[in-house]
Every structure is written in structure tokens, then in C-alpha cells.
Design an enzyme around this catalytic site. Structure first.
Site, PDB file in Angstrom:
ATOM      1  N   LYS A   1       0.852  -1.188   0.000  1.00  0.00           N
ATOM      2  CA  LYS A   1       0.000   0.000   0.000  1.00  0.00           C
ATOM      3  C   LYS A   1       0.889   1.240   0.000  1.00  0.00           C
ATOM      4  CE  LYS A   1      -4.090   1.934   2.250  1.00  0.00           C
ATOM      5  NZ  LYS A   1      -5.093   1.778   3.333  1.00  0.00           N
TER       6      LYS A   1
ATOM      7  N   GLU B   1     -18.906  -5.866  11.322  1.00  0.00           N
ATOM      8  CA  GLU B   1     -19.847  -5.095  12.133  1.00  0.00           C
ATOM      9  C   GLU B   1     -20.852  -5.984  12.862  1.00  0.00           C
ATOM     10  OE1 GLU B   1     -18.313  -2.550   8.794  1.00  0.00           O
ATOM     11  OE2 GLU B   1     -19.278  -4.518   8.881  1.00  0.00           O
TER      12      GLU B   1
ATOM     13  N   ARG C   1     -25.149  -2.270   8.610  1.00  0.00           N
ATOM     14  CA  ARG C   1     -24.799  -3.639   8.241  1.00  0.00           C
ATOM     15  C   ARG C   1     -25.062  -4.622   9.380  1.00  0.00           C
ATOM     16  NH1 ARG C   1     -19.440  -4.147   4.903  1.00  0.00           N
ATOM     17  NH2 ARG C   1     -20.814  -4.564   3.149  1.00  0.00           N
TER      18      ARG C   1
END
Length: 588
Positions: A247, A335, A363
Site C-alpha cells: 500500500k 460489524e 450492516r
């Protein structure tokens, strides 16, 4: 050397290049992303990390006929630039500009709208099954998903289903060991062992799900990537390609501090140094008020636990994790698990602060109802990024929470006016735990730098009269009330308006409401959530139920998905910025 990127208007132009030219294109694409994002801001590290993969995918596959799905979409800047949006890329995430995430209405190359994680495998599988039924046997379907997103339950559900089919699906795992914060969990450890060639397991877990597994492959080696994708193109059925990337690749500071450079704000395009503004004597971020206050409370109450699904930095749960590493947990992008984990802890007498962005709590709605509210467990939900969040746009605005929470029995809803009230409700919520409570607060800074004051208990279910008035009652909830305060401060007819702050959306202060409707014939509500089913709707319902006939005007977010732009732009569009409110008030 002649520039290549300026001649590419679509992947068809890309495919005219030789493979020897692709590394130069990758260099130019990285430089272009850095140049624009350094000035206009946005998600940097993720897109830099997949430059080679993006080029290889569009070079090998016949997009848009072949269907490419990017998970989340943080990493799709290169994809947008190569698919006809280079000249508009400087409008990225701005009002009226292109979206920071894939968006079907924006381009035929954006095959599926994303913004939340772990949806790519299910979406691409759905496309692949549909193609089978339509007889489109040669069409390719590619899902690109990160190592943080693939740990989510929904991604596993997609893999589980895909492994039972013969769908023409290629899942590409972009493994860089980080999402927004470092990836966590047993799956991350497994992938690390695979990458390092020290996996002691005899059975590859992906192969055991009936996928043809390949990799790991260096995701920055264009020659290897192109050859492997060409090979994958000839295969059929569910395939899984594991690639390894870095990244922030190509920008030294972004590689060294991947958390900071996920979305760094403005930075120097040459040195990479983030441009900071002096922050002496400025109001704190609401996130830091939460995080620092939680540490204070945890020092006093050993039963306090903290939970966040993959957002320790963004939510400032990092402070609790640093101070009490055994009592603060990052569960990864999960979640649903976070909510039920909190419920389990609450059954054993723990005081759990579960910090979830408002848009992500959607969610875990089933878990919120069945595992927490139905059992009346006193979990303290801290809903970060409530209201309009700005440039991340429609997928990230936390504007639905009041509407979708207000209908749930046992659940208390509180929206503080400012950072001091946020601090005090965090304190109050853990003193006499009864019902579960959702505390919603926005992204950004508060109102005063002088916020660290002694704790005060907030009386449950009580509204606050902020200003007396003669003719019109203004009812607000949450920090949008500060816009009303500022609008009235400069209004010629301010004396006409009374202003009530309803920190408690549920239960509402019915005593105050009876007094208001007996005294005022005009009531205006203001909120930074949807007007359909929101705070204003609750006030109108109260008036109807009790036979009051006052004229009620509800101001807030209209019944449509709000696009991306600055908070000022979005509030102006919704008519709840200071100027718009002042204009409205002038007509009374």
C-alpha cells in the site's frame, strides 16, 4: 520519452501498447494520482498500491464487456483515470465532480457501486450466474478484494456459494496486510504464512472451498501479472489469485506510514510531507473527545470495554487500545460480529462502548435488534460520522440512523449539541446501565477548545431550552443546532424564536413538547438526518397523537441520496446551513 497516459482515453487505447511500455505507464499513472490527490485530497495509498494490477486487468481483459468489480473502491483511482475520466479526475469527490468510489451511473466500466467492504465476491458471482443463464459463456467476471475485506462474513458467504458453482469467476486477493488500519485476525496470520512460504497446513483453505488457487504473485511485477492473468483468462469455474502488493507503493512516506497516507489530506507532491495547519487553541475533533474520554472512564471503571470494527484510528479507539490493550478490541471488518460480541460481554456485566460509523451500523441492523435491543442489554453504541460526512458521499453519509433506530424498542437515542455534551453523555451512559443507547455525533471539530471539564450527569429524557422566544419554536437535535444558534445570532427577528435542544431523540421530553405545542402555533424542526422517519417526523407524530394543530415545518436531509461534496455544499443543498436557515427564519 513520449508520455503515454495522455493518449489513453479508454482501455482500448491501453491495449495498443506493448508490454514493454506498461512499466512507463505505471510510473506516469502513479505520478498523476499523486499530483492530483496532493492538492484535491482523497484516498491515496490504496490506489498507489494497485497501479500495476489496474493496468494489467484492463490490458488483459476486455472491459467493460468483461465485468470488473472493485471491493470498497478506495483503490479505484487508477481504474477511473484509465477509463475515460482522466480529464475530470481533478473534480474527484467534489460537489458536481466524479465520485471517489465506483458508481454505475458514472461509467459503464463501474460495473457495481461500492463504498462499503466485502461485497465484490457476491456481486461478481451474481453477474457470473446471470451470464451463464444468458448463454454468455466467454464473459469474464473479476472481483478484486483486499485482505482486510475478505475477512468479513459476507466475503466468506460469497466464497462458500461460489465454490458450489461452476461460475466463471476470478477472485483476486490484493494482499497488503492493511485496510485503513493494519489487518487483524487469524486469517491475516494464515495469509502471512502463505506469503512467507512457511504455511504448515497441508490443505490450502481456498482450495478446500473448491477454488483453483494460484499465487502468491508479486503484484508490482507487470510482466508476471500480465502472464498470470492471461493464463487465468483461459480457465473456467471459480478461481482465486493471490497477489502481494505494498500500500502506498512508489511514494516513500506512504509506504512507511500506510495508516496516515490512506487519506492524508493535502501533501507536498515532491517530498510527500503532509501539509498541516496550526491547531493551537482549536476545538477538538469529536472522535478525539470520544477516544480520550473513554480512556478517562476506563481508568475509573475496570468493567469498561471498547470495540471497533476496523476503525481504531478513524474513531480514536486507538487511545483506549494503547492504554488498555486487553480491554479494547479491533474485530476487523465485521460489524455484525462487533455488535453481538458486545452483547455477549454485556450479559456478563461488562460496560461495552461499541464504536461504529453510522453508515456501517446499517450492516448490523439484525444484530442490533435481536441480540441487543430484544434482550435489553445495555450496550453503548457510539455512532461516529453521523449526519453528512462530506466528500466520501452517498455510501458514507450517516443520515439514516435516527430513522432506522427510532423504531426499535428499548433503545435510547442521544445526539449531543457539542463536544462537552458528548463527554458528559459518555460519562452518564456507564453510571446506571439500563437500556442500550446510541450516541450519534459527526465527523469533524466541535465548538470550543475548552472541553475537558469535570463530568456532569445528563438527566435522561430531558430537553434544554437554549433561547426564549415569542412566536416560533425551533426544535433541534445534535450538532446541527449550532447552525441554528449562529443563524439566530445574526437574525433581525431573533426575538420571535425560541430554541430547544432535544439531545434525547428517544425517549423525547414529552413534558417539554406539551408546553411547546400549547404555547406556539408554529414549530420548526432541524436535523442533519433524513426527514422521512427522522426527528422531525417524531415531533409531528407526537402532535398528531395529542391533537395539537400547530403548523410544523421539518428541515433536514431530503428523501434522496445525497452526493459528495464539502459539508458546506451539502448543508446548503439540504437547506440547513447557517445562511439558508437565516433566510428561512426571515420569513416568520
Amino acid at each position: 520519452m513520449e508520455k503515454l497516459l495522455s493518449h489513453i482515453q479508454s482501455p482500448a487505447d491501453l491495449r495498443k501498447l506493448s508490454t514493454d511500455q506498461l512499466p512507463q505507464l505505471a510510473k506516469e499513472l502513479r505520478e498523476f494520482i499523486i499530483d492530483v490527490v496532493s492538492v484535491k485530497e482523497g484516498h491515496l495509498g490504496a490506489s498507489l498500491g494497485v497501479v500495476e494490477l489496474t493496468i494489467a486487468l484492463h490490458y488483459v481483459f476486455n472491459t467493460p464487456e468483461d465485468l470488473l468489480v472493485w471491493d470498497v473502491g478506495h483503490q479505484a483511482y487508477g481504474h477511473k483515470i484509465l477509463t475515460g475520466r482522466r480529464e475530470r479526475f481533478d473534480t474527484n469527490r467534489q460537489w458536481g465532480g466524479i465520485s471517489g468510489f465506483p458508481k454505475r451511473s458514472e461509467s459503464e466500466y463501474d460495473t457495481f457501486g461500492t463504498g462499503h467492504s466485502s461485497t465484490s465476491i457476491s456481486a461478481a458471482l451474481g453477474m457470473a450466474i446471470a451470464s451463464q443463464l444468458k448463454g454468455e459463456t466467454e464473459k469474464q467476471h473479476i472481483a478484486v478484494i483486499g485482505d482486510a475485506s475478505i475477512a468479513s462474513g459476507m466475503a466468506f458467504e460469497g466464497l462458500n456459494h461460489a465454490g458450489m458453482t461452476d461460475a466463471n469467476l476470478l477472485v483476486i486477493l490484493n494482499d497488503n496486510a492493511i485496510g485503513i488500519d493494519p489487518s487483524v485476525g487469524a486469517l491475516k496470520n494464515y495469509l502471512t504464512e502463505v506469503k512467507e512460504g512457511r504455511n504448515p497446513r497441508q490443505n490450502n483453505m481456498i482450495r478446500s472451498l473448491n477454488f483453483d488457487y494460484s499465487g502468491p504473485v508479486d503484484g508490482h511485477d507487470l510482466d508476471k501479472l500480465v502472464k498470470e492473468l492471461e493464463r487465468q483468462k483461459q480457465l473456467k469455474g471459480p478461481r482465486f489469485l493471490h497477489i502481494v502488493t505494498t500500500k502506498g507503493k512508489g511514494m516513500k512516506l506512504a509506504e512507511e506510514d500506510q495508516v496516515k497516507y490512506h487519506a492524508p489530506g493535502k501533501f507536498d507532491r515532491i517530498t510527500g510531507e503532509v501539509i498541516t495547519i496550526a491547531e493551537e487553541n482549536v476545538p477538538p475533533k469529536y472522535q478525539d473527545v470520544f477516544g480520550l474520554t473513554l480512556v478517562e472512564l476506563a481508568q475509573q471503571n475496570e468493567k469498561i470495554m471498547g470495540i471497533t470494527p476496523a476503525m481504531p484510528s478513524g474513531s480514536s479507539m486507538k487511545f483506549m487500545m494503547q492504554a488498555f490493550p486487553d480491554r479494547a478490541i479491533d474485530v476487523g471488518i465485521a460489524e455484525q460480529h462487533a455488535v453481538t460480541l458486545a452483547a455477549g460481554m454485556a450479559t456478563q456485566g461488562m460496560t461495552v462502548y461499541c464504536n461504529i460509523y453510522s453508515t456501517f451500523l446499517q450492516r448490523a441492523y439484525d444484530q442490533l435488534i435481536h441480540d441487543v435491543a430484544l434482550q435489553d442489554l445495555p450496550v453503548i453504541f457510539c455512532l461516529d460520522r453521523a449526519g453528512l460526512v462530506g466528500e466520501d458521499g452517498a455510501t458514507h453519509h450517516g443520515v439514516f440512523d435516527i430513522a432506522y433506530l427510532r423504531c426499535i424498542p428499548n433503545l435510547v437515542i442521544f445526539a449531543p449539541l457539542n463536544e462537552t455534551e458528548l463527554r458528559n453523555i459518555l460519562y452518564t451512559a456507564q453510571l446506571s446501565p439500563g437500556h442500550p443507547i446510541a450516541i450519534r455525533y459527526p465527523r469533524g471539530r466541535g465548538e470550543s477548545a475548552d472541553w475537558k471539564k469535570p463530568f456532569k450527569i445528563i438527566e435522561y429524557g430531558k430537553a434544554t431550552l437554549l433561547k426564549e422566544g415569542s412566536d416560533v419554536a425551533l426544535l433541534t437535535t445534535g450538532t446541527i443546532g449550532n447552525n441554528v444558534i449562529k443563524a439566530l445570532a445574526d437574525a433581525d427577528n431573533a426575538a420571535k424564536f425560541a430554541h430547544y435542544h432535544f439531545g434525547f431523540v428517544k425517549p423525547p421530553d414529552e413534558t417539554a413538547l406539551h408546553d411547546i405545542f400549547k404555547k406556539y402555533k408554529v414549530v420548526i424542526t432541524v436535523e442533519d438526518g433524513v426527514v422521512t422517519g427522522g426527528f422531525g417526523s417524531s415531533i409531528a407524530s407526537f402532535a398528531t397523537e395529542h391533537g395539537y394543530n400547530a403548523k410544523i415545518r421539518i428541515l433536514g436531509v431530503p428523501d434522496k441520496f445525497i452526493e459528495h461534496g464539502s459539508i458546506r455544499d451539502l448543508q446548503q443543498y439540504c437547506g440547513i446551513d447557517v445562511k439558508s436557515l437565516k433566510d428561512i427564519f426571515s420569513h416568520y
